[in-house]
Design a protein around this motif. Structure first.
Motif, PDB file in Angstrom:
ATOM      1  N   LEU B  83       0.876  -1.143  -0.038  1.00 40.34           N
ATOM      2  CA  LEU B  83       0.069  -0.059  -0.117  1.00 40.34           C
ATOM      3  C   LEU B  83       1.079   1.343  -0.056  1.00 40.34           C
ATOM      4  O   LEU B  83       0.556   2.124  -0.888  1.00 40.34           O
ATOM      5  CB  LEU B  83      -0.858  -0.120   1.270  1.00 40.34           C
ATOM      6  N   LYS B  88       3.456  -4.244  -6.315  1.00 38.36           N
ATOM      7  CA  LYS B  88       2.554  -5.042  -6.609  1.00 38.36           C
ATOM      8  C   LYS B  88       2.975  -6.406  -6.009  1.00 38.36           C
ATOM      9  O   LYS B  88       1.966  -7.438  -5.676  1.00 38.36           O
ATOM     10  CB  LYS B  88       2.278  -4.956  -8.191  1.00 38.36           C
ATOM     11  N   LEU B 146     -13.962  -9.656   1.212  1.00 41.15           N
ATOM     12  CA  LEU B 146     -13.378  -8.557   0.436  1.00 41.15           C
ATOM     13  C   LEU B 146     -12.674  -8.403  -0.987  1.00 41.15           C
ATOM     14  O   LEU B 146     -13.018  -7.924  -1.774  1.00 41.15           O
ATOM     15  CB  LEU B 146     -12.769  -7.410   1.427  1.00 41.15           C
ATOM     16  N   ALA B 148     -12.646 -11.015  -2.885  1.00 38.99           N
ATOM     17  CA  ALA B 148     -13.351 -11.576  -3.946  1.00 38.99           C
ATOM     18  C   ALA B 148     -14.311 -10.537  -4.400  1.00 38.99           C
ATOM     19  O   ALA B 148     -14.848 -10.732  -5.573  1.00 38.99           O
ATOM     20  CB  ALA B 148     -14.011 -12.804  -3.459  1.00 38.99           C
ATOM     21  N   SER B 149     -14.698  -9.358  -3.689  1.00 40.57           N
ATOM     22  CA  SER B 149     -15.974  -8.432  -3.905  1.00 40.57           C
ATOM     23  C   SER B 149     -15.473  -7.489  -5.105  1.00 40.57           C
ATOM     24  O   SER B 149     -16.355  -7.123  -5.394  1.00 40.57           O
ATOM     25  CB  SER B 149     -16.380  -7.909  -2.872  1.00 40.57           C
ATOM     26  N   PHE B 150     -14.064  -7.268  -5.286  1.00 46.15           N
ATOM     27  CA  PHE B 150     -13.797  -6.531  -6.326  1.00 46.15           C
ATOM     28  C   PHE B 150     -13.337  -7.176  -7.689  1.00 46.15           C
ATOM     29  O   PHE B 150     -12.758  -8.465  -7.725  1.00 46.15           O
ATOM     30  CB  PHE B 150     -12.491  -5.815  -5.947  1.00 46.15           C
ATOM     31  N   ASP B 151     -13.871  -6.623  -8.706  1.00 52.34           N
ATOM     32  CA  ASP B 151     -13.358  -7.196 -10.232  1.00 52.34           C
ATOM     33  C   ASP B 151     -12.158  -6.906 -10.462  1.00 52.34           C
ATOM     34  O   ASP B 151     -11.142  -7.800 -11.130  1.00 52.34           O
ATOM     35  CB  ASP B 151     -14.440  -6.562 -11.199  1.00 52.34           C
ATOM     36  N   ARG B 155      -7.833  -2.639  -7.351  1.00 52.61           N
ATOM     37  CA  ARG B 155      -8.530  -2.332  -6.072  1.00 52.61           C
ATOM     38  C   ARG B 155      -8.563  -3.294  -4.951  1.00 52.61           C
ATOM     39  O   ARG B 155      -8.646  -2.963  -3.877  1.00 52.61           O
ATOM     40  CB  ARG B 155      -9.966  -1.757  -6.619  1.00 52.61           C
ATOM     41  N   ARG B 158      -5.738  -3.091  -2.811  1.00 50.24           N
ATOM     42  CA  ARG B 158      -5.524  -2.024  -1.845  1.00 50.24           C
ATOM     43  C   ARG B 158      -6.426  -1.981  -0.777  1.00 50.24           C
ATOM     44  O   ARG B 158      -6.287  -1.858   0.595  1.00 50.24           O
ATOM     45  CB  ARG B 158      -5.418  -0.734  -2.636  1.00 50.24           C
ATOM     46  N   ALA B 159      -7.661  -2.326  -1.192  1.00 49.42           N
ATOM     47  CA  ALA B 159      -8.818  -2.282  -0.192  1.00 49.42           C
ATOM     48  C   ALA B 159      -8.501  -3.369   1.083  1.00 49.42           C
ATOM     49  O   ALA B 159      -8.778  -3.084   1.937  1.00 49.42           O
ATOM     50  CB  ALA B 159     -10.316  -2.581  -0.875  1.00 49.42           C
ATOM     51  N   VAL B 162      -5.814  -2.225   3.447  1.00 52.66           N
ATOM     52  CA  VAL B 162      -6.306  -1.563   4.469  1.00 52.66           C
ATOM     53  C   VAL B 162      -6.899  -2.112   5.545  1.00 52.66           C
ATOM     54  O   VAL B 162      -6.667  -2.235   6.846  1.00 52.66           O
ATOM     55  CB  VAL B 162      -7.282  -0.488   4.059  1.00 52.66           C
ATOM     56  N   LEU B 163      -7.866  -3.342   5.063  1.00 60.04           N
ATOM     57  CA  LEU B 163      -8.444  -4.366   6.200  1.00 60.04           C
ATOM     58  C   LEU B 163      -7.429  -4.952   6.988  1.00 60.04           C
ATOM     59  O   LEU B 163      -7.609  -5.098   8.135  1.00 60.04           O
ATOM     60  CB  LEU B 163      -9.478  -5.075   5.367  1.00 60.04           C
TER      61      LEU B 163
ATOM     62  N   ARG C  28     -21.688 -13.442  -7.473  1.00 53.50           N
ATOM     63  CA  ARG C  28     -21.379 -12.748  -6.131  1.00 53.50           C
ATOM     64  C   ARG C  28     -21.701 -13.680  -5.042  1.00 53.50           C
ATOM     65  O   ARG C  28     -22.350 -13.516  -4.059  1.00 53.50           O
ATOM     66  CB  ARG C  28     -22.081 -11.471  -5.897  1.00 53.50           C
ATOM     67  N   ASP C  30     -19.850 -14.583  -2.673  1.00 49.46           N
ATOM     68  CA  ASP C  30     -19.723 -14.184  -1.243  1.00 49.46           C
ATOM     69  C   ASP C  30     -20.661 -13.569  -0.576  1.00 49.46           C
ATOM     70  O   ASP C  30     -20.947 -13.710   0.617  1.00 49.46           O
ATOM     71  CB  ASP C  30     -18.399 -13.141  -1.185  1.00 49.46           C
TER      72      ASP C  30
ATOM     73  N   LEU D 161     -14.827   0.615   3.305  1.00 52.77           N
ATOM     74  CA  LEU D 161     -14.071  -0.214   2.267  1.00 52.77           C
ATOM     75  C   LEU D 161     -15.182  -0.934   1.412  1.00 52.77           C
ATOM     76  O   LEU D 161     -14.765  -1.244   0.433  1.00 52.77           O
ATOM     77  CB  LEU D 161     -13.497  -1.423   3.075  1.00 52.77           C
ATOM     78  N   LEU D 165     -19.186  -1.284  -3.321  1.00 49.42           N
ATOM     79  CA  LEU D 165     -19.632  -2.737  -3.854  1.00 49.42           C
ATOM     80  C   LEU D 165     -21.290  -2.469  -3.394  1.00 49.42           C
ATOM     81  O   LEU D 165     -21.327  -2.135  -2.488  1.00 49.42           O
ATOM     82  CB  LEU D 165     -18.939  -3.805  -2.699  1.00 49.42           C
ATOM     83  N   LEU D 171     -21.393  -8.085   4.023  1.00 52.38           N
ATOM     84  CA  LEU D 171     -19.989  -8.123   3.806  1.00 52.38           C
ATOM     85  C   LEU D 171     -19.160  -7.081   4.741  1.00 52.38           C
ATOM     86  O   LEU D 171     -18.306  -7.768   5.616  1.00 52.38           O
ATOM     87  CB  LEU D 171     -19.209  -7.709   2.563  1.00 52.38           C
ATOM     88  N   MET D 175     -16.617  -8.344   8.047  1.00 57.12           N
ATOM     89  CA  MET D 175     -15.501  -7.386   8.098  1.00 57.12           C
ATOM     90  C   MET D 175     -15.392  -6.945   9.507  1.00 57.12           C
ATOM     91  O   MET D 175     -14.391  -6.856  10.261  1.00 57.12           O
ATOM     92  CB  MET D 175     -15.128  -6.645   6.931  1.00 57.12           C
ATOM     93  N   ILE D 228      -9.929   4.407  -2.947  1.00 61.33           N
ATOM     94  CA  ILE D 228     -10.035   3.067  -3.676  1.00 61.33           C
ATOM     95  C   ILE D 228     -11.582   2.866  -4.167  1.00 61.33           C
ATOM     96  O   ILE D 228     -11.519   2.221  -5.105  1.00 61.33           O
ATOM     97  CB  ILE D 228      -9.651   1.783  -2.822  1.00 61.33           C
ATOM     98  N   GLU D 231     -12.916   4.787  -7.111  1.00 57.62           N
ATOM     99  CA  GLU D 231     -11.960   4.764  -8.407  1.00 57.62           C
ATOM    100  C   GLU D 231     -12.571   4.373  -9.664  1.00 57.62           C
ATOM    101  O   GLU D 231     -13.305   3.459  -9.703  1.00 57.62           O
ATOM    102  CB  GLU D 231     -10.665   3.709  -8.018  1.00 57.62           C
TER     103      GLU D 231
END
Ligand code: HEM
Ligand code: ATP
Ligand code: ATP
Ligand code: MG
Ligand code: MG
Lengths: 215, 244, 231, 231, 215
Positions: B83, B88, B146, B148-151, B155, B158-159, B162-163, C28, C30, D161, D165, D171, D175, D228, D231
């Motif tokens: 971060l 990468k 978390l 898995a939730s981003f395509d 992103r 980085r998300a 943070v977690l 989805r 999850d 975060l 989504l 979610l 978390m 993030i 974005e």
């Protein structure tokens, strides 16, 4: 699927009589009346906020009017809602797409509610609106214009005689507008009717072209 | 100080080659050590005067539990590096850590439960240590969800970083839960420098097992890292060349 | 050009909707797990907050299970119609010329399959954690299966009513929780009686009757509420 | 034409944001009441589901209060940034040239004022209902005030975060609940010790230290997460 | 407030060099470079989905680029983000309005983040964009075009030298477009710079008018 010959005996006649509508303190629509037959395109014009969207939503039955009536083939639309809805295709300011589904799935599931559709039909419709490459992408990654085109792909497959479109050219590029005009012209030639809100003229010079200016 | 070697190592092709080369050097010694420590643990170490043979599960339980904590910390640190310095490769390391970490946690929970049945008469008790270990599992699961939730992989990196960093605060609480609350669970028994509280004949196999688990995790990390690099660099020239 | 009058059968419609929701869920996955994990996490909270002793936990286990199930179903219900309304898909459903109540019932059924059923299936695990012995699993299954289905329908009505409002999930909690109170009371009672070895047919059949009633009337309430919400 | 370099003071910025949120809250006062009512409703579920006896309720009262506070704050947190991100306002905040972490901290503070504080204030009422005597009110106030503030900050990080989504609130629960676990443990412990007449400074000062830490570091985590997410 | 004379010594120079951007599997922007000085309007054109929005978001710093740089008055924008943001006004596809606040409140709270503003200034700006009567209405009841105008009212009050606008004319009627062109012309005359994505030409024939066609 859309190759039926012109069928002038087909009924598609929309009649709006004395529509009044209040929004808040505002008497927005003051006795709007018009008649629209198959082969005609009614373009609703007027300044921002004059009530075009409200009129279209009234016609589609999404907004109850204060008074006045809206007849489809002589029958009050409100009273035969299921039947009227089967003959109607409404596209609003929003595109009615699920962000997480692909363009193709969106089409299949939206149209599937009205009739049986196959994936290949939908793929063809996406090609028709110029975004075959987006079929398998989730809508969330598409650009504004591509989303609009996915919504418009419904037009390419629709068998409904009445189309109600709210500023359909929003976010479209020049080719997109030409493509839309082609779809509209075909629909009119098949005897369909269109009500559209637009700030720019569509199908200028087309014989079925009519205008309703609100103010 | 010369950082060239560092940047070189951090470039995907080098890291990929390095991880591939390193893996057997971790995996085979780990396997050998595990076999030896299991043998020693099962047959050489005398039965406990209290627990009879039940205590032998310690050779799986303690390494798994220790690694579950260690791996989370590593993951968070790698994510933090990614971060802050926009690296990468560090994100790829973090992503490769999560699955082994969750598996170690499950293993610690399962072996603990199996051990708990004869010892405490119950599979499960709401003891601070057990509960906080369960929470650690939830933390891993939340991190995975978390991610898995981003395509978009950038992103997601980085998300989830943070977690992971925020979650790092919980690690000391899990580690020291036995010290802070009086607990059913065993206190600190092993100690590298002082005198351990268990029989010395057990200490060596246990330490060897710990080391074996650590190296085994290293091998898993190499595998995961390679998979991550393949996924992230699937369009890169160097990979295409390597495939051809 | 004529309207395609070969109409779709109710079952193919329901299948279409279920298929769509399963597609979305697979995309989805999850999120499908989330109510389940929420359920488990909430249950974990209680031993932490109250007392770790199994004897005490066992006594309050039915209450904890039911409160957790209710909250999980409530949270999940918020996402039942909201996405479809916000992106305008629901408008298209209303205008589709198909019976809206049926469409919504199918959607609710899919919702239960994806969020209620997993919760029922995982109950033995958490019940063990709370000190309930395995002979009572069947009891837990049956009461929770009927109960969560009922909660799904009630939650769906609440979701339909509040979907037009932004940040509606709190409001929904307020509306739906009182409605769900009887489910909680009879459900917890049935479980409690069962755990003490008494016959549970009484409260259980009451729950089943409530489920039937809600299945028959609920969809119409939902359809009416949705129409108002999207106006 | 030059950039207006007379910069705004951090306090006037925070005031602007608080003022805006109060305006919005006044416009939708019903939603401001919701976490509060949810808190009360969840607490009333327990006597229904478990046992109406005061002696038993009194023993589990701290646990119930904390679980309810945690769930209420979790539910409320979902609406913390989502509306602003969805309508594009957050984008404007990011581009405003002001320190984003500070803006988000101000927003979180406003959120606590609107959702956390009422909950603290209503505690005596519900505590009485659970059989806690009035001499313990100060204890409840202080632990819950610190605790809910901490929950607000942690919830805000989770919200930041997941805000990009869709349907993120489950979610978020997944978390955030593990992260909030220490708050629950120390909070319930402090309350429990206090109710038994022991000194509570230990767990209470631990909570306060955690709050300070989260106030210093949390906003940066939020800011990073928001960048993030949009974005 | 916007009556400063033209100040040619004012620095407003945007330089984009070799911007590359991937979206998913797609190499969307392949080395975009351009330079823009005060008084110039750059119109980014291209088909739907070609990457206009993505380019604009990169320039505004909302989307990290794969490689390439974006200099504002010679300084890399990413490194001096706070300063760059103070000189920037970005309007995206969405209007960034709170539905529950009135048009006036929306303006006050958005602009208040950048500098001190008074209600009367904002009221004046709303008149400038032709919707003084909407000042006290919550945005949720406004029409699509009225909402767009509320967002554009920021332009009428902005002191930022760089405007980045994504299809600003969406949903506007004819008078609305004229009004927007007036605002743009004033801004250019004051020495400001504009980057705008648009499918229709704006300010045709203006001397500072430049074009960037993506494909
Ligand atoms: C599900 C149940 C259990 C869980 C989740 C669990 C978890 C843990 C954890 C997290 C550690 C700490 C590792 C470290 O500090 O690096 C640990 C260590 C240990 N556990 Fe367990 N445990 C469980 C059951 C048991 C049982 C039943 C026993 C034996 C009676 C046991 C004996 C030990 C011992 C001896 C250690 C090493 C302590 C040390 O040297 O620090 N555990 N366990
Ligand atoms: N509660 C209310 N109070 C006052 N005015 C209202 C209220 N609700 C709606 N309006 C007004 O009603 C009109 C609705 O217009 P509508 O959306 O139909 O316009 P439109 O012709 O589609 O405009 P556009 O071209 O911008 O899309 C707006 O002028 C709006 O200000
Ligand atoms: N994950 C992804 N995978 C594949 N393609 C993607 C992905 N994300 C974005 N894209 C593509 O990137 C492009 C984004 O385009 P952008 O929104 O910048 O277009 P635009 O020029 O603004 O178009 P419009 O005129 O329609 O607004 C689209 O073509 C979209 O399909
Ligand atoms: Mg309109
Ligand atoms: Mg665009």
């Amino acid at each position: 699927m859309l190759t039926d010959p012109v069928n002038p005996s087909m009924q598609s006649r929309l009649e709006v009589r004395g529509l009044h509508l209040w929004r808040g303190e505002h008497h927005l629509l003051r006795g709007i009346s018009f008649t629209l037959s198959g082969g005609e395109l009614l373009q609703v014009k007027g300044q921002n906020g004059v009530g075009k969207t409200s009129l279209l939503r009234c016609v589609a039955g999404l907004l109850p009017a204060e008074s006045g009536e809206c007849l489809w083939n002589g029958v009050e639309a409100r009273l035969a809602a299921a039947q009227f809805n089967q003959s109607l295709l409404y596209l609003g300011h929003s595109n009615a797409l699920k962000q997480d589904l692909t363009a193709l799935e969106n089409l299949v599931f939206t149209l599937g509610l009205k009739r049986t559709v196959s994936d290949s039909d939908c793929q063809q419709a996406l090609s028709r609106v110029g975004i075959p490459q987006c079929a398998e992408l989730p809508v969330r990654v598409l650009s504004a214009g591509q989303r609009r085109r996915v919504a418009l792909a419904q037009l390419a497959m629709s068998e409904a005689p009445l189309w109600v479109l709210d500023e359909p050219i929003t976010n479209l590029d020049v080719q997109g507008i030409t493509m839309l005009e082609g779809l509209l012209a075909e629909h009119l030639a098949r005897g369909g009717a269109v009500v559209s809100a637009a700030h720019q003229p569509l199908l200028a010079g087309h014989p079925g072209n009519r205008e309703l200016v609100l103010n | 100080m010369n950082w060239v070697w560092f940047h070189k190592l951090a470039s995907p092709p080098t890291a990929y080659a390095f991880a591939r080369a390193l893996r057997p050097w971790l995996f085979w010694p780990a396997a050998l050590m595990m076999i030896w420590a299991s043998y020693a643990g099962l047959f050489v170490v005398p039965p406990d005067y209290q627990q009879q043979d039940a205590f032998r599960i310690i050779f799986v339980h303690v390494p798994a539990a220790s690694l579950s904590l260690l791996v989370y910390s590593m993951m968070a640190i790698a994510a933090g590096i990614g971060l802050i310095w926009r690296m990468k490769l560090a994100h790829a390391v973090a992503a490769a850590c999560v699955l082994p970490g969750a598996v170690f946690t499950v293993l610690a929970l399962a072996t603990g439960a199996i051990w708990g049945k004869p010892m405490w008469g119950a599979w499960w008790a709401w003891d601070p240590r057990l509960t906080t270990e369960l929470i650690l599992l939830f933390m891993y699961l939340g991190y995975m969800a978390l991610r898995a939730s981003f395509d978009d992989i950038g992103r997601a990196d980085r998300a989830s970083a943070v977690l992971a960093l925020v979650g790092l605060v919980n690690i000391p609480i899990i580690k020291y839960s036995v010290v802070w609350w009086n607990s059913l669970h065993q206190g600190q028994t092993l100690s590298l420098f002082g005198k351990s509280a268990i029989d010395p004949s057990m200490v060596t196999p246990l330490l060897v097992m710990l080391l074996a688990f650590l190296m085994f995790f290293g091998a898993l990390l190499c595998d995961g890292l390679c998979a991550q690099i393949l996924r992230r660099e699937r369009n890169a020239q160097w990979l295409l060349k390597q495939v051809q | 050009m004529s309207v395609n009058s070969q109409s779709l059968s109710p079952f193919s419609l329901a299948a279409l909707i279920l298929r769509r929701d399963l597609h979305l869920a697979a995309r989805r996955w999850d999120q499908v797990l989330q109510p389940l994990v929420f359920f488990v996490v909430v249950i974990t909270l209680f031993p932490l907050a109250i007392s770790p002793e199994l004897s005490e936990l066992r006594r309050i286990a039915p209450g904890i299970l039911w409160v957790a199930a209710m909250l999980a179903s409530l949270l999940a219900a918020d996402a039942l119609f909201r996405p479809d309304v916000e992106d305008g898909v629901m408008e298209q459903w209303v205008l589709s010329g198909q019976p809206l109540a049926w469409l919504l019932l199918a959607k609710t059924a899919g919702h239960w399959l994806l969020t209620g059923l997993p919760l029922v299936l995982v109950t033995p695990l958490v019940a063990t954690g709370l000190g309930v012995s395995s002979e009572h699993w069947l009891l837990m299954f049956s009461t929770l299966a009927v109960g969560t289905a009922l909660l799904s329908v009630l939650g769906a009505i609440g979701a339909a009513l509040t979907v037009g409002l932004r940040r509606g999930n709190m409001l929904m909690a307020l509306m739906v929780l009182p409605l769900e109170m009887p489910v909680l009371i009879f459900g917890a009672r049935a479980m409690d009686m069962g755990l003490h070895g008494e016959a549970v047919t009484g409260p259980l059949s009451l729950l089943a009757a409530m489920l039937l009633l809600s299945l028959v009337l609920g969809p119409f309430a939902m359809a009416a509420a949705i129409r108002i919400s999207i106006e």
